[in-house]
Design a protein around this motif. Sequence first.
Motif, PDB file in Angstrom:
ATOM      1  N   GLY A   1       0.893  -1.139   0.007  1.00 62.74           N
ATOM      2  CA  GLY A   1      -0.089   0.000  -0.030  1.00 62.74           C
ATOM      3  C   GLY A   1       0.962   1.054  -0.139  1.00 62.74           C
ATOM      4  O   GLY A   1       0.415   2.421   0.517  1.00 62.74           O
ATOM      5  N   GLY A   2       2.033   1.253  -0.798  1.00 66.50           N
ATOM      6  CA  GLY A   2       2.767   2.272  -0.691  1.00 66.50           C
ATOM      7  C   GLY A   2       3.617   2.390   0.540  1.00 66.50           C
ATOM      8  O   GLY A   2       4.334   3.488   0.682  1.00 66.50           O
ATOM      9  N   SER A   3       3.536   1.733   1.515  1.00 71.21           N
ATOM     10  CA  SER A   3       4.385   1.975   2.832  1.00 71.21           C
ATOM     11  C   SER A   3       5.185   0.702   3.066  1.00 71.21           C
ATOM     12  O   SER A   3       5.123  -0.336   2.916  1.00 71.21           O
ATOM     13  CB  SER A   3       3.217   2.242   4.047  1.00 71.21           C
ATOM     14  N   LEU A   4       6.306   1.200   3.806  1.00 70.61           N
ATOM     15  CA  LEU A   4       7.036   0.094   4.170  1.00 70.61           C
ATOM     16  C   LEU A   4       6.576  -0.467   5.601  1.00 70.61           C
ATOM     17  O   LEU A   4       6.786   0.027   6.580  1.00 70.61           O
ATOM     18  CB  LEU A   4       8.630   0.825   4.384  1.00 70.61           C
ATOM     19  N   VAL A   5       6.128  -1.622   5.280  1.00 65.33           N
ATOM     20  CA  VAL A   5       5.508  -2.253   6.640  1.00 65.33           C
ATOM     21  C   VAL A   5       6.201  -3.226   7.300  1.00 65.33           C
ATOM     22  O   VAL A   5       6.108  -3.914   8.257  1.00 65.33           O
ATOM     23  CB  VAL A   5       4.125  -3.038   5.848  1.00 65.33           C
ATOM     24  N   TRP A   6       7.549  -3.484   6.895  1.00 65.87           N
ATOM     25  CA  TRP A   6       8.546  -4.371   7.467  1.00 65.87           C
ATOM     26  C   TRP A   6       9.887  -4.091   7.234  1.00 65.87           C
ATOM     27  O   TRP A   6      10.047  -4.172   5.808  1.00 65.87           O
ATOM     28  CB  TRP A   6       8.334  -5.786   7.555  1.00 65.87           C
TER      29      TRP A   6
ATOM     30  N   THR B   1       1.372 -14.809   1.526  1.00 63.11           N
ATOM     31  CA  THR B   1       0.801 -16.139   2.052  1.00 63.11           C
ATOM     32  C   THR B   1       0.288 -16.003   3.602  1.00 63.11           C
ATOM     33  O   THR B   1      -0.881 -16.425   3.856  1.00 63.11           O
ATOM     34  CB  THR B   1       1.486 -17.596   1.873  1.00 63.11           C
ATOM     35  N   GLN B   2       1.040 -15.297   4.166  1.00 62.76           N
ATOM     36  CA  GLN B   2       0.717 -14.937   5.754  1.00 62.76           C
ATOM     37  C   GLN B   2      -0.029 -13.728   6.064  1.00 62.76           C
ATOM     38  O   GLN B   2      -0.681 -13.887   7.088  1.00 62.76           O
ATOM     39  CB  GLN B   2       2.023 -15.154   6.637  1.00 62.76           C
ATOM     40  N   GLU B   3      -0.124 -12.932   5.009  1.00 63.86           N
ATOM     41  CA  GLU B   3      -0.840 -11.653   5.272  1.00 63.86           C
ATOM     42  C   GLU B   3      -1.589 -11.261   3.883  1.00 63.86           C
ATOM     43  O   GLU B   3      -1.272 -10.408   3.326  1.00 63.86           O
ATOM     44  CB  GLU B   3      -0.072 -10.344   5.496  1.00 63.86           C
ATOM     45  N   PRO B   4      -2.336 -12.232   3.485  1.00 70.99           N
ATOM     46  CA  PRO B   4      -3.043 -12.089   2.284  1.00 70.99           C
ATOM     47  C   PRO B   4      -3.751 -10.682   2.183  1.00 70.99           C
ATOM     48  O   PRO B   4      -4.494 -10.182   3.075  1.00 70.99           O
ATOM     49  CB  PRO B   4      -3.924 -13.106   1.991  1.00 70.99           C
ATOM     50  N   LEU B   5      -3.880 -10.139   1.109  1.00 70.82           N
ATOM     51  CA  LEU B   5      -4.428  -9.004   0.681  1.00 70.82           C
ATOM     52  C   LEU B   5      -6.021  -8.969   0.695  1.00 70.82           C
ATOM     53  O   LEU B   5      -6.633 -10.109   0.120  1.00 70.82           O
ATOM     54  CB  LEU B   5      -4.156  -8.146  -0.493  1.00 70.82           C
ATOM     55  N   SER B   6      -6.936  -8.491   1.582  1.00 73.44           N
ATOM     56  CA  SER B   6      -8.267  -8.550   1.465  1.00 73.44           C
ATOM     57  C   SER B   6      -8.846  -7.846   0.110  1.00 73.44           C
ATOM     58  O   SER B   6      -8.318  -6.814  -0.272  1.00 73.44           O
ATOM     59  CB  SER B   6      -9.030  -7.944   2.906  1.00 73.44           C
ATOM     60  N   PRO B   7      -9.760  -8.434  -0.589  1.00 75.23           N
ATOM     61  CA  PRO B   7     -10.429  -7.729  -1.466  1.00 75.23           C
ATOM     62  C   PRO B   7     -11.060  -6.532  -1.402  1.00 75.23           C
ATOM     63  O   PRO B   7     -11.599  -6.149  -0.178  1.00 75.23           O
ATOM     64  CB  PRO B   7     -11.330  -8.932  -2.249  1.00 75.23           C
TER      65      PRO B   7
END
Length: 458
Positions: free
Chosen positions: A36-41, A338-344
Amino acid sequence: MDVTLLPGTTRTLEHLLAREQSSSRLPSVVAGLVRGGSLVWSGAAGSTGVEAPLGARDTQYRVGSISKTFVAAAVMRAVEDGLVGLEDPVRAHLPELTDGVGRVSVGQLLGQAGGVQAETDGPWWERTEGGDWDSLLPILGASAVRHRPGTRFHYSNVGFGVLGELVGRVRDSTWRDVVATQFLVPLGMSRTSMRPQAPAARGLAVHPWADVVLPEPEHDAGAMAPAGQIWSTVADLARWAGVVAGTSPVLRRDTVEAMWEPQSVDDARGGPWSVGYGLGLQLWNVEGRRHAGHSGSMPGFVAMLRVDVETGDAVIALTNSTSGFGDLPSRLLSTLATQEPLSPAPWVPREVPADVLELVGPWYWGPTPLLVRATSDGFELGGMTGRGRASRFVPAGEPGTWRGLDNYYAGELLRPVRGADGAVGHLDLASFRLTRTPYDPGADVPGGVDPRGWAPRG
């Protein structure tokens, strides 16, 4: 987008990073994931080889050929501004190149399809001080074109040296200043530079059979700098990932989509293609999903920036080892998926223009059933039974016409044809007739329709 990864996902990512640092004997390795455009990890393991502490986000590494994506973006901005055409021969902008590389097109150089020699004729350019443009000119004649332009993938660092000079020439500047002005400053990439700025990792070679290291040289590559000069960080490359993903305002979305289109395919191994090259971007075919970005290596460093173009998820990985890492970037990106699938995105009703609404539903190409569905900017045409050519369509310049965006009908025009009552009777698509019933006899089907109609026998 505010994204917080689950603790279990973070532990898995940190374990993958630590295991890679140990098993591949990397002095240090840093990595990050973008969503989503952000560095999440982001994470780090090892030591940089200098006294400064290792920072997962802000330690600089040399990114090697990721530099090519900046040069390519600058070329594409010049295309947007009408200064350069992808079909222009290079000599149209660098008139001193009368033969050889001069007759290769700009698009072919960007797509690693120009057939230009891979490296310079002199000493190993990545480990020696670089000369200026005049010092590169002598090798750019007829002998520099090793393969017929446009016929095969042939990776060329020299070609990007030429593109860097071209970018500077058409802007009456230098490629370095153009990149800084058009991209680094607007994106806030303050830790991206042409030479290392502390804290920066030290480039090292690891002995293959002993746990000792050797410092690698660092220098200005001169005219060859566009092929691999840039230094950057995980945090800055996370911003650049947005450009590769087509979500940044510094390049138009349609420009980036053009950069994703394969210009050449590395098919040396035969079989379905897995690695190709777009307009300045490496492309990967991952089980039918397209990834775009670039790998990078210079003596002492290996880097990767890779974006899943469907989701926009991206991975960055940087190490200060000449030998580099294995498939760490792919494993990090797949772990996120796989561990954090994107929600539609939630479905909501929306406005559909009347000229689209009247086209939706079944159509027939001869006896083949097709289906038109409304999209956010037009409509898509696809087969109803797994057969039939599919394409998306958007309004064309002429009122009442539509232009195909992809696949077989890319660039082709679709025109609804109305009957005396004003209703759409059939669709004229690249000389084909699409009708509301199979071979509708009232729809001016080319070749006519047998007056006996449909019957058990011909």
